[in-house]
Design an enzyme around this catalytic site. Structure first.
Site, short mmCIF file in Angstrom:
data_model
loop_
_atom_site.label_atom_id
_atom_site.label_comp_id
_atom_site.label_asym_id
_atom_site.label_seq_id
_atom_site.Cartn_x
_atom_site.Cartn_y
_atom_site.Cartn_z
N SER A 1 0.79 -1.23 0.00
CA SER A 1 0.00 0.00 0.00
C SER A 1 0.82 1.28 0.00
O SER A 1 0.23 2.37 -0.06
CB SER A 1 -0.98 0.00 1.18
N ILE A 2 2.13 1.20 0.04
CA ILE A 2 2.92 2.41 -0.19
C ILE A 2 2.77 2.83 -1.65
O ILE A 2 3.08 3.97 -2.03
CB ILE A 2 4.38 2.22 0.23
#
Length: 386
Positions: A72-73
């Protein structure tokens, strides 16, 4: 931003002792296999360390330019790309500009209008398969969370996703979801190419960054993915099914090597801590050369209408990340306005603009590196030294 020596540290002042202790404790307790931690203060790198192992089984030490699967970065990077298109007038936050075949229905079967701002803030009514009941609609449709099912196309996944009903009318609640994957499809439609090409042109190339992408530039630098399990730290291998909250999340770490895998706007990238620090520092400093200061201010404000407060006190959600709206309610030392998020492969980051502080901690260990004791110890050590 590079560090002087591989598997060593750049240290400044009293900060090092506490941060070193947080890292060393997690490694000694075998909660982490390896990590790269970078801390910038007022635009200067004040701490940097590559610690532990990138590959335990082959005794490969962690290095400062290690490449990690970002999970999710990916989201804040794709959000920045989308906001560049907004600034260019190519998409609009409130436009019902849409993918023609993607029209999920409301729970009662009625039509829904999902706007781009709903996707950016996770107020669209979409969800993730890992958050769905085992016999729920996402599981029945075989929806990918962007971390699994190598070779799945975006068109296929969006068709499956659209077959499941929304959890609520767009804009009326907050729920973490595949919204950024949908946004990735909109970006592809607007730019006429792959999401990875758009992200490279809109975010990476202007900053002179080349290691962070939807592919792996140098496999020799890619950290092995590990998971904290009942039997200790284990490599994920080709596939891993891991309990998370009330569900299960499926990892396929080699998905990124399959050219048929769609570019997941919510989870598909790999990259380095240095690149992520450079991107977040660009945001902290006001956005140039990517975005205007006004756009960044908007992105760093709660845009979810306070809906996230019911799930996490003291936090809202901006465009691509959570936002501290009340530090006291959040029970954390962050300043009001701090933005933060993480990634399920084992990462966390935050930007405290009031203190001119940017912190990136990439690890190769899920889930300790995302929300385990390590993240708390690291945060508290940093603020204790300020």
């Amino acid at each position: 931003m590079s560090l002087p020596l591989e598997n060593s540290a750049y240290r400044s002042g009293s900060l090092a002792e506490g941060v070193d202790a947080a890292i060393d404790s997690a490694l000694a307790d075998e909660r982490l296999v390896g990590a790269v931690v970078l801390i910038a203060r007022d635009g200067e790198l004040v701490y940097g360390r590559a610690a532990g192992l990138a590959d335990r089984e082959n005794e490969v030490v962690m290095r400062e330019d290690a490449i990690f699967r970002l999970a999710s970065i990916t989201k804040p990077i794709v959000a920045i790309a989308a906001m560049r298109l907004v600034e260019q007038g190519r998409i609009g936050l409130d436009d019902p500009k849409w993918l023609p075949d993607f029209r999920p229905r409301l729970p009662d079967g009625g039509e829904a209008v999902i706007r781009i701002r709903h996707l950016l803030t996770h107020t669209s009514g979409l969800s993730y398969t890992f958050a769905d009941e085992q016999d729920g609609p996402y599981h029945r449709a075989g929806v990918s969370d962007g971390l699994d099912i190598p070779g799945r196309s975006l068109a296929d996944n969006l068709t499956r996703l659209a077959s499941a009903p929304l959890l609520f009318p767009p804009g009326e609640a907050w729920h973490y979801s595949l919204a950024m994957d949908v946004l990735g499809g909109i970006i592809e439609k607007e730019t006429g190419g792959a999401l990875g090409d758009a992200v490279a042109d809109l975010v990476m190339k202007p900053l002179g960054l080349f290691d962070t992408a939807f592919s792996v530039r140098d496999r020799s630098r890619l950290a092995v993915a590990y998971v904290n399990g009942a039997s200790g730290l284990q490599p994920m291998g080709d596939e891993a099914l891991v309990p998370i909250l009330d569900g299960m999340i499926r990892f396929a770490p080699d998905r990124i090597f399959n050219p048929g895998s769609y570019h997941s706007g919510g989870a598909g990238m790999a990259g380095t801590a240095g690149d992520i620090l450079a991107i977040l520092e660009t945001v902290r400093k006001g956005g140039a050369p990517l975005l205007s200061a006004d756009t960044v201010k908007t992105m760093m404000a709660d845009q979810a209408g306070g809906h996230m407060q019911t799930l996490q006190a003291g936090f809202g959600f901006g465009y691509g990340w959570s936002v501290v709206t009340d530090a006291v309610a959040a029970q954390a030392p962050f300043s009001k306005g701090t933005i933060k998020w993480g990634g399920v492969y084992g990462h966390s980051w935050f930007v405290d603009s009031e203190k001119k502080l940017t912190v990136v901690a990439l690890t190769n260990t899920a889930f300790e590196g995302m929300w385990g004791q390590f993240t708390i110890d690291l945060r508290d050590a940093i603020y204790a030294a300020l």
